[in-house]
Design an enzyme around this catalytic site. Sequence first.
Site, PDB file in Angstrom:
ATOM      1  N   ASN A 127      -5.878  -1.510  39.157  1.00 10.82           N
ATOM      2  CA  ASN A 127      -5.749  -1.951  40.551  1.00 10.82           C
ATOM      3  C   ASN A 127      -6.605  -1.014  41.405  1.00 10.82           C
ATOM      4  OD1 ASN A 127      -4.973  -2.680  43.106  1.00 10.82           O
ATOM      5  ND2 ASN A 127      -2.778  -2.426  42.771  1.00 10.82           N
ATOM      6  N   LYS A 166      -5.709   2.690  40.396  1.00  6.06           N
ATOM      7  CA  LYS A 166      -4.389   2.819  39.773  1.00  6.06           C
ATOM      8  C   LYS A 166      -4.468   2.167  38.409  1.00  6.06           C
ATOM      9  CE  LYS A 166      -1.162   1.866  43.267  1.00  6.06           C
ATOM     10  NZ  LYS A 166      -0.117   0.987  43.716  1.00  6.06           N
ATOM     11  N   ARG A 171      -6.193  -6.517  39.110  1.00  6.36           N
ATOM     12  CA  ARG A 171      -5.638  -7.161  40.291  1.00  6.36           C
ATOM     13  C   ARG A 171      -6.798  -7.502  41.229  1.00  6.36           C
ATOM     14  NH1 ARG A 171      -2.593  -4.614  45.415  1.00  6.36           N
ATOM     15  NH2 ARG A 171      -2.031  -6.601  46.341  1.00  6.36           N
ATOM     16  N   HIS A 212       0.539 -11.296  47.739  1.00  8.91           N
ATOM     17  CA  HIS A 212       1.682 -10.793  46.957  1.00  8.91           C
ATOM     18  C   HIS A 212       2.130 -11.827  45.920  1.00  8.91           C
ATOM     19  CE1 HIS A 212       2.995  -8.171  50.643  1.00  8.91           C
ATOM     20  NE2 HIS A 212       2.271  -7.436  49.809  1.00  8.91           N
ATOM     21  N   LEU A 255       9.378  -6.959  50.530  1.00 10.10           N
ATOM     22  CA  LEU A 255       9.409  -6.090  51.713  1.00 10.10           C
ATOM     23  C   LEU A 255       9.018  -4.676  51.308  1.00 10.10           C
ATOM     24  CD1 LEU A 255      12.848  -7.306  53.200  1.00 10.10           C
ATOM     25  CD2 LEU A 255      10.577  -8.316  53.512  1.00 10.10           C
ATOM     26  N   GLY A 256       7.753  -4.364  51.505  1.00 12.49           N
ATOM     27  CA  GLY A 256       7.261  -3.010  51.217  1.00 12.49           C
ATOM     28  C   GLY A 256       6.519  -2.540  52.452  1.00 12.49           C
ATOM     29  N   ASN A 257       5.437  -1.814  52.247  1.00 11.82           N
ATOM     30  CA  ASN A 257       4.637  -1.466  53.408  1.00 11.82           C
ATOM     31  C   ASN A 257       3.984  -2.741  53.963  1.00 11.82           C
ATOM     32  OD1 ASN A 257       3.854   0.417  55.251  1.00 11.82           O
ATOM     33  ND2 ASN A 257       1.950   0.863  54.180  1.00 11.82           N
ATOM     34  N   GLY A 258       3.449  -3.567  53.046  1.00 21.22           N
ATOM     35  CA  GLY A 258       3.099  -4.956  53.404  1.00 21.22           C
ATOM     36  C   GLY A 258       4.312  -5.824  53.084  1.00 21.22           C
ATOM     37  N   ARG A 268       1.403  -3.644  60.474  1.00 21.12           N
ATOM     38  CA  ARG A 268       0.857  -4.967  60.861  1.00 21.12           C
ATOM     39  C   ARG A 268       1.890  -5.727  61.687  1.00 21.12           C
ATOM     40  NH1 ARG A 268      -0.812  -6.716  54.889  1.00 21.12           N
ATOM     41  NH2 ARG A 268      -0.522  -4.544  54.321  1.00 21.12           N
ATOM     42  N   MET A 301      10.077   2.948  56.571  1.00 21.35           N
ATOM     43  CA  MET A 301      11.436   2.492  56.849  1.00 21.35           C
ATOM     44  C   MET A 301      12.475   3.600  56.667  1.00 21.35           C
ATOM     45  SD  MET A 301      13.344   0.116  57.902  1.00 21.35           S
ATOM     46  CE  MET A 301      12.569  -1.492  57.902  1.00 21.35           C
ATOM     47  N   ARG A 302      12.272   4.430  55.625  1.00 19.84           N
ATOM     48  CA  ARG A 302      13.249   5.494  55.375  1.00 19.84           C
ATOM     49  C   ARG A 302      13.320   6.441  56.566  1.00 19.84           C
ATOM     50  NH1 ARG A 302      11.862   7.505  49.516  1.00 19.84           N
ATOM     51  NH2 ARG A 302       9.961   6.633  50.383  1.00 19.84           N
ATOM     52  N   GLY A 362       9.594  -1.855  48.147  1.00 24.73           N
ATOM     53  CA  GLY A 362      10.260  -0.578  48.458  1.00 24.73           C
ATOM     54  C   GLY A 362      11.446  -0.729  49.389  1.00 24.73           C
ATOM     55  N   GLU A 400       4.391  -5.862  39.402  1.00 24.19           N
ATOM     56  CA  GLU A 400       3.156  -6.645  39.370  1.00 24.19           C
ATOM     57  C   GLU A 400       2.295  -6.265  38.171  1.00 24.19           C
ATOM     58  OE1 GLU A 400       3.066  -5.343  43.490  1.00 24.19           O
ATOM     59  OE2 GLU A 400       1.888  -7.126  43.938  1.00 24.19           O
TER      60      GLU A 400
END
Length: 401
Positions: A7, A14, A90, A179, A208-211, A240, A282-283, A329, A383
């Site tokens: 990726n 990655k 990817r 996604h 629901l992650g950063n994107g 975003r 979010m955390r 995440g 993924e």
Amino acid sequence: MKVLVINCGSSSIKYQLYDMPAGNVLAKGLLERIGEPTSRLLHQARGAAHEIPCAAEDHVAGMETILATLASPDKGVMGAITEIGACGHRVVHGGEEFTGSVIIDGDVIASIERFADLAPLHNPPNLAGIRAARRELPDVPQIACFDTAFHATIPEVAYLYALPYALYEQYRIRRYGFHGTSHRYVARRAAALLGRDKYDINAITCHLGNGCSMAAVRGGRSADTSMGLTPLEGLVMGTRSGDFDPAILMYLAEKGMDTRRLNSLCNKESGLLGISGISNDMRNLAAQARNGERRAALAIDMFCYRVRKYIGAYTAVLGTLDAVVFTGGIGENSPLVREKSCGALAQIGIELDPEKNARPPAREADVAAAASRVRVLVIPTDEEAAIAQDTYALAQDKEQP
Ligand code: AMP
């Protein structure tokens, strides 16, 4: 067969090396800061983590370092890179052309290049990774798995924008969705958890992650999704905006903002960060909200309100609903977000079990109340595993699973 999953970002690679068909991860890592003198490889194998400084000036050099590490006597997991039987990549945008994963040839590369117009931040680095892998592993089948492919089944009524039809004909302006590998993976896992065939489930999948994006899955296939021509539309995300009135852009353009500025505003300065003024994480926001930070709490509320709206919309789209699935995440780890997004929805058959939602009893868990008509599932996305499965299947001339 050993399958390498890649990726590539603009300055990172990655990777995960799988032993297929068992699906065991033999090694994984991240090479970051490509192009800088301080690039480094974070590599994990055989229960040990290594930080290896390197000077990867481009993706080819980065790939060389990764392959050499995978085959090195001390940190590696194989005798020689010739043990790699296939390589899966990817790729973010497959346009209208790719409805599933494909073996990469010159034509596929030309198409990915063409769609770079629609995904300028993603497709070029994805291609750099493909080119580097083809160069380093010339005899190994290379497979492309597209973020857009799962959404190829979305009907015209849902993928067209109500703009002049000529824009679709001329520029292919439409909803593509992203996604897709994640939505497909969790929809299949949800079907398996409910003891059903993969094509026998209606679900709303929430990545629901950063994107962030959601999909309405009908009979195991994507019927609608919240992201559009680009990954900007839909939910509130880390930085975003998601949905807003497009006339705001024209208004701001009249105030003197150019497209570069507007692009940055919507993609990098909005969402959780833009509302809270504190963080895109979010955390972090949850902690600040607990400390009484009003705008942190507001950002979380707006995030969840948007998810809730889409749950309502997609329930109407699907007609019957078997499961709402949370992943990514935030989806996997935030009981607060799940509760605010789908608590008190008994009217449409969705009832959480507060205890199970607070502490999901397993890695993949049903956190709905026993009486809930619709199951609420928490399923960690994977993924890379999905790409490894597609790659393994296509490398053996089989259909993707
Ligand atoms: P991802 O892009 O899937 O890695 O997700 C990143 C997002 O997940 C960030 O906003 C994190 O703050 C969020 N996240 C990770 N762990 C938790 C957690 N335990 N509670 C709430 N949010 C979390």
